[in-house]
Design a protein around this motif. Structure first.
Motif, PDB file in Angstrom:
ATOM      1  N   CYS A  25      30.280  -8.618 -29.005  1.00 50.83           N
ATOM      2  CA  CYS A  25      31.721  -9.286 -29.766  1.00 50.83           C
ATOM      3  C   CYS A  25      31.840  -8.754 -30.937  1.00 50.83           C
ATOM      4  O   CYS A  25      30.918  -8.709 -31.979  1.00 50.83           O
ATOM      5  N   VAL A  27      33.588  -9.696 -33.636  1.00 49.43           N
ATOM      6  CA  VAL A  27      33.730 -10.825 -34.495  1.00 49.43           C
ATOM      7  C   VAL A  27      32.137 -11.315 -34.762  1.00 49.43           C
ATOM      8  O   VAL A  27      31.909 -11.176 -36.031  1.00 49.43           O
ATOM      9  N   CYS A  28      31.364 -11.613 -33.952  1.00 52.53           N
ATOM     10  CA  CYS A  28      30.104 -12.222 -34.118  1.00 52.53           C
ATOM     11  C   CYS A  28      28.774 -11.281 -34.259  1.00 52.53           C
ATOM     12  O   CYS A  28      27.802 -11.653 -34.446  1.00 52.53           O
ATOM     13  N   CYS A  57      32.581 -14.498 -25.365  1.00 54.88           N
ATOM     14  CA  CYS A  57      31.588 -14.584 -26.422  1.00 54.88           C
ATOM     15  C   CYS A  57      31.495 -16.064 -26.359  1.00 54.88           C
ATOM     16  O   CYS A  57      32.240 -16.797 -26.401  1.00 54.88           O
ATOM     17  N   ARG A  59      29.683 -17.586 -28.786  1.00 59.84           N
ATOM     18  CA  ARG A  59      30.173 -18.295 -29.955  1.00 59.84           C
ATOM     19  C   ARG A  59      31.594 -18.224 -30.275  1.00 59.84           C
ATOM     20  O   ARG A  59      32.014 -19.637 -30.782  1.00 59.84           O
ATOM     21  N   CYS A  60      32.515 -17.263 -30.225  1.00 57.72           N
ATOM     22  CA  CYS A  60      33.774 -17.367 -30.989  1.00 57.72           C
ATOM     23  C   CYS A  60      35.018 -17.468 -29.684  1.00 57.72           C
ATOM     24  O   CYS A  60      36.019 -17.479 -29.875  1.00 57.72           O
TER      25      CYS A  60
HETATM   26 ZN    ZN Z   1      32.100 -13.651 -30.909  1.00 55.68          ZN
END
Ligand code: ZN
Length: 270
Positions: A25, A27-28, A57, A59-60
């Protein structure tokens, strides 16, 4: 650029004109948590695109292929990765740049924003219209945009909402038909959508760089399923239209549109 995002040392195998690279990912910076299903090729109602395995993902909630198919042909590779600034989301090819330059009279740069070397805080607004979902390194691009925006300046983004009702019901429909297909990341052919954004993942990306959504709209837009022959084709088309209409409620629309204002210092990256 995308080497940064991919598993270190992983160059990926070359198959069907693509290099298949392990993707985390952006972003993460963590590997995707949940496998959603197949997309494209044999897993597409018209057989379009190249078959990918689509993940989300944990997480996000960003949705993306893993491994990521990166076109092997040099020009397309460069073009796809550089689709950010000067292309204004339509076509990063030199011919488009020339056309845009002729038509607008403005300077059109033929390199990604990261390489333009613009001074800090030198722009009032940046427009990423139908661009973000095509970028192989959206994190770097948005980080660079945040740097060149003046405080109070704004970034416009519109992207498909892959957590919307259309995608949820589309995937459910495929399950009910006994298939492991997904409708995320459309289309799976050039120009690719390479990352599937949602309200959660887009907010996470913006927050990372001190960008605060001021206008935030999640809306249905037009149905994405064209009419096709036969009873089933017609039914699919009508169902998609109904879903699109219903999705104007809450944050379930098919598209996200926002003006994000540069309000603060970048958050600490995870
Ligand atoms: Zn993410």
């Amino acid at each position: 650029m995308s080497e940064v995002l991919n598993v270190e040392g992983e160059r990926g195998e070359v198959r069907d004109g693509y290099r298949w690279v392990a993707q985390v990912c952006p972003v993460c910076r963590v590997p995707p948590g949940k496998y959603l299903g197949r997309r494209g090729g044999a897993a597409h109602r018209e057989g379009t695109g190249v078959e990918c395995r689509i993940w989300r993902c944990g997480r996000c909630s960003l949705v993306f292929p893993n491994p990521m198919p990166v076109p092997e042909r040099g020009e397309v590779l460069v073009a796809a990765r550089e689709a950010g600034w000067e292309a204004v989301g339509i076509d990063p090819s030199p011919s488009f740049a020339e056309y845009a330059e002729r038509r607008s009279g403005a300077e059109v740069r033929r390199e990604p924003i990261e390489r333009c070397g613009f001074p800090d805080a030198s722009f009032d607004a940046v427009i990423l219209a139908a661009v973000l979902e095509h970028l192989y390194d959206p994190d770097t691009t948005v980080g660079e945009i945040a740097r060149v925006l003046r405080p109070g300046g704004a970034l416009f983004i519109d992207v498909p909402n892959e957590a919307g009702l259309y995608f949820r019901l589309g995937n459910l429909y495929q399950r009910l038909r006994g298939r492991d297909w997904v409708v995320n990341i459309a289309p799976t052919f050039e120009p690719f959508h390479v990352f599937g954004w949602s309200p959660r993942s887009l907010r996470a990306l913006l927050a990372k760089y001190g960008l605060t959504p001021r206008d935030w709209r999640v809306y249905g837009g037009r149905s994405m399923v064209p009419r096709r022959g036969g009873a089933l084709g017609t039914l699919e088309h009508l169902a998609a239209r109904a879903v699109t209409a219903a999705s104007n409620l809450g944050e379930l629309g098919t598209y996200i549109e926002t003006w994000a204002v540069k309000t603060g210092a970048p958050a600490d990256t995870p």
